[in-house]
Scaffold this motif. Structure first.
Motif, PDB file in Angstrom:
ATOM      1  N   ALA A 251       0.833  -1.193   0.000  1.00 51.79           N
ATOM      2  CA  ALA A 251       0.000   0.000   0.000  1.00 51.79           C
ATOM      3  C   ALA A 251       0.872   1.250   0.000  1.00 51.79           C
ATOM      4  CB  ALA A 251      -0.903   0.006   1.227  1.00 51.79           C
ATOM      5  N   PRO A 252       0.413   2.325  -0.654  1.00 53.30           N
ATOM      6  CA  PRO A 252       1.168   3.579  -0.605  1.00 53.30           C
ATOM      7  C   PRO A 252       0.952   4.288   0.719  1.00 53.30           C
ATOM      8  CG  PRO A 252      -0.773   3.836  -1.961  1.00 53.30           C
ATOM      9  CD  PRO A 252      -0.719   2.395  -1.561  1.00 53.30           C
ATOM     10  N   GLY A 253       2.017   4.843   1.264  1.00 56.61           N
ATOM     11  CA  GLY A 253       1.942   5.592   2.515  1.00 56.61           C
ATOM     12  C   GLY A 253       2.254   7.057   2.268  1.00 56.61           C
ATOM     13  N   ARG A 254       2.995   7.679   3.183  1.00 56.92           N
ATOM     14  CA  ARG A 254       3.331   9.102   3.073  1.00 56.92           C
ATOM     15  C   ARG A 254       4.294   9.340   1.921  1.00 56.92           C
ATOM     16  NH1 ARG A 254       3.394  12.637   8.167  1.00 56.92           N
ATOM     17  NH2 ARG A 254       4.310  13.838   6.496  1.00 56.92           N
ATOM     18  N   TYR A 255       3.960  10.328   1.095  1.00 56.69           N
ATOM     19  CA  TYR A 255       4.774  10.745  -0.046  1.00 56.69           C
ATOM     20  C   TYR A 255       4.980   9.635  -1.065  1.00 56.69           C
ATOM     21  CZ  TYR A 255       5.607  14.603   3.114  1.00 56.69           C
ATOM     22  OH  TYR A 255       5.433  15.649   3.975  1.00 56.69           O
ATOM     23  N   VAL A 256       4.032   8.718  -1.130  1.00 57.27           N
ATOM     24  CA  VAL A 256       4.063   7.633  -2.113  1.00 57.27           C
ATOM     25  C   VAL A 256       2.701   7.592  -2.795  1.00 57.27           C
ATOM     26  CG1 VAL A 256       4.315   5.134  -2.459  1.00 57.27           C
ATOM     27  CG2 VAL A 256       5.726   6.301  -0.770  1.00 57.27           C
ATOM     28  N   ARG A 257       2.700   7.414  -4.104  1.00 59.06           N
ATOM     29  CA  ARG A 257       1.457   7.315  -4.865  1.00 59.06           C
ATOM     30  C   ARG A 257       1.444   6.027  -5.663  1.00 59.06           C
ATOM     31  NH1 ARG A 257      -0.402  10.401  -1.880  1.00 59.06           N
ATOM     32  NH2 ARG A 257      -0.942  12.564  -2.250  1.00 59.06           N
TER      33      ARG A 257
ATOM     34  N   GLY B  53      13.896  11.621  -0.470  1.00 58.20           N
ATOM     35  CA  GLY B  53      14.092  11.179   0.905  1.00 58.20           C
ATOM     36  C   GLY B  53      14.492   9.722   0.965  1.00 58.20           C
ATOM     37  N   LYS B  54      14.191   9.090   2.103  1.00 58.24           N
ATOM     38  CA  LYS B  54      14.534   7.685   2.318  1.00 58.24           C
ATOM     39  C   LYS B  54      13.264   6.862   2.471  1.00 58.24           C
ATOM     40  CE  LYS B  54      19.105   8.207   4.143  1.00 58.24           C
ATOM     41  NZ  LYS B  54      20.117   7.641   4.996  1.00 58.24           N
ATOM     42  N   VAL B  55      13.355   5.620   2.025  1.00 63.18           N
ATOM     43  CA  VAL B  55      12.221   4.703   2.072  1.00 63.18           C
ATOM     44  C   VAL B  55      12.168   4.020   3.423  1.00 63.18           C
ATOM     45  CG1 VAL B  55      11.241   2.623   1.025  1.00 63.18           C
ATOM     46  CG2 VAL B  55      12.413   4.300  -0.393  1.00 63.18           C
ATOM     47  N   TYR B  56      10.955   3.873   3.965  1.00 57.80           N
ATOM     48  CA  TYR B  56      10.772   3.010   5.126  1.00 57.80           C
ATOM     49  C   TYR B  56       9.411   2.333   5.029  1.00 57.80           C
ATOM     50  CZ  TYR B  56       7.806   6.537   7.458  1.00 57.80           C
ATOM     51  OH  TYR B  56       6.803   7.420   7.771  1.00 57.80           O
ATOM     52  N   PHE B  57       9.327   1.162   5.646  1.00 60.71           N
ATOM     53  CA  PHE B  57       8.118   0.348   5.605  1.00 60.71           C
ATOM     54  C   PHE B  57       7.481   0.331   6.989  1.00 60.71           C
ATOM     55  CE2 PHE B  57      10.593  -1.058   2.064  1.00 60.71           C
ATOM     56  CZ  PHE B  57       9.684  -1.466   1.119  1.00 60.71           C
ATOM     57  N   ASP B  58       6.153   0.253   7.032  1.00 64.36           N
ATOM     58  CA  ASP B  58       5.453   0.048   8.300  1.00 64.36           C
ATOM     59  C   ASP B  58       4.257  -0.868   8.055  1.00 64.36           C
ATOM     60  OD1 ASP B  58       3.760   1.789   6.997  1.00 64.36           O
ATOM     61  OD2 ASP B  58       3.660   3.256   8.603  1.00 64.36           O
ATOM     62  N   GLN B  59       3.456  -1.079   9.064  1.00 63.17           N
ATOM     63  CA  GLN B  59       2.333  -2.024   9.036  1.00 63.17           C
ATOM     64  C   GLN B  59       2.800  -3.420   8.626  1.00 63.17           C
ATOM     65  OE1 GLN B  59      -1.035  -0.606   6.823  1.00 63.17           O
ATOM     66  NE2 GLN B  59      -1.671   0.733   8.499  1.00 63.17           N
ATOM     67  N   GLY B  60       3.850  -3.877   9.276  1.00 64.36           N
ATOM     68  CA  GLY B  60       4.344  -5.224   9.007  1.00 64.36           C
ATOM     69  C   GLY B  60       4.983  -5.367   7.641  1.00 64.36           C
ATOM     70  N   GLY B  61       5.512  -4.278   7.102  1.00 63.83           N
ATOM     71  CA  GLY B  61       6.163  -4.327   5.801  1.00 63.83           C
ATOM     72  C   GLY B  61       5.218  -4.226   4.634  1.00 63.83           C
ATOM     73  N   LYS B  62       3.958  -3.866   4.877  1.00 61.08           N
ATOM     74  CA  LYS B  62       2.971  -3.806   3.805  1.00 61.08           C
ATOM     75  C   LYS B  62       2.689  -2.391   3.306  1.00 61.08           C
ATOM     76  CE  LYS B  62       2.024  -8.089   3.251  1.00 61.08           C
ATOM     77  NZ  LYS B  62       2.339  -8.734   1.989  1.00 61.08           N
TER      78      LYS B  62
ATOM     79  N   VAL C 226       4.454   1.336   2.185  1.00 62.56           N
ATOM     80  CA  VAL C 226       5.707   1.973   1.798  1.00 62.56           C
ATOM     81  C   VAL C 226       5.570   3.472   2.020  1.00 62.56           C
ATOM     82  CG1 VAL C 226       7.396   2.220  -0.042  1.00 62.56           C
ATOM     83  CG2 VAL C 226       5.926   0.213   0.020  1.00 62.56           C
ATOM     84  N   ASN C 227       6.563   4.072   2.696  1.00 63.46           N
ATOM     85  CA  ASN C 227       6.556   5.495   2.996  1.00 63.46           C
ATOM     86  C   ASN C 227       7.885   6.106   2.596  1.00 63.46           C
ATOM     87  OD1 ASN C 227       4.015   5.642   4.817  1.00 63.46           O
ATOM     88  ND2 ASN C 227       5.207   3.983   5.686  1.00 63.46           N
ATOM     89  N   ILE C 228       7.884   7.449   2.513  1.00 65.78           N
ATOM     90  CA  ILE C 228       9.109   8.197   2.277  1.00 65.78           C
ATOM     91  C   ILE C 228       9.301   9.145   3.452  1.00 65.78           C
ATOM     92  CG2 ILE C 228      10.285   9.864   0.785  1.00 65.78           C
ATOM     93  CD1 ILE C 228       9.949   7.269  -0.610  1.00 65.78           C
ATOM     94  N   LEU C 229      10.497   9.127   4.031  1.00 66.15           N
ATOM     95  CA  LEU C 229      10.878  10.110   5.037  1.00 66.15           C
ATOM     96  C   LEU C 229      11.588  11.230   4.281  1.00 66.15           C
ATOM     97  CD1 LEU C 229      11.021  10.798   8.055  1.00 66.15           C
ATOM     98  CD2 LEU C 229      13.254   9.695   8.088  1.00 66.15           C
ATOM     99  N   PRO C 230      10.935  12.409   4.135  1.00 65.40           N
ATOM    100  CA  PRO C 230      11.497  13.435   3.262  1.00 65.40           C
ATOM    101  C   PRO C 230      12.825  13.975   3.767  1.00 65.40           C
ATOM    102  CG  PRO C 230       9.348  14.103   4.132  1.00 65.40           C
ATOM    103  CD  PRO C 230       9.686  12.784   4.733  1.00 65.40           C
ATOM    104  N   ALA C 231      13.707  14.296   2.816  1.00 66.36           N
ATOM    105  CA  ALA C 231      14.989  14.890   3.154  1.00 66.36           C
ATOM    106  C   ALA C 231      14.794  16.341   3.562  1.00 66.36           C
ATOM    107  CB  ALA C 231      15.943  14.801   1.974  1.00 66.36           C
TER     108      ALA C 231
END
Length: 88
Positions: free
Chosen positions: A46-52, A65-74, A76-81
């Motif tokens: 599923a798309p998370g923050r700053y992901v479409r 930014g950098k990629v990180y996963f949450d919700q058990g790896g399901k 995908v989010n971006i932590l903005p630079a």
């Protein structure tokens, strides 16, 4: 009337090429805007923050930014630079 019998074509002699789906950018890796993060059929991730999500269900980055996963790896989010990035 000595003839060779005609050799028929093989019916099962075809195979499709691999589609190379899956995660293209793993957690902790840096990405730029528009980078493909995941290629998938359906919405396995599923798309998370700053992901479409694209029309073919691929996930791509909307911020640098950098990629990180949450919700058990399901998800995908971006932590903005750039911490002042408030859009999206």
């Amino acid at each position: 009337m000595a003839h060779k019998k005609g050799q028929g074509s093989v019916r099962n002699g075809r195979d499709s090429l691999p589609k190379r789906r899956g995660i293209k950018t793993y957690g902790g890796q840096a990405v730029t805007v528009g980078s493909i993060l995941v290629t998938q059929c359906g919405t396995r991730y599923a798309p998370g923050r700053y992901v479409r999500r694209a029309r073919n269900d691929s996930l791509f980055a909307m911020a640098v930014g950098k990629v990180y996963f949450d919700q058990g790896g399901k998800r995908v989010n971006i932590l903005p630079a750039d911490p002042t990035l408030t859009t999206v």
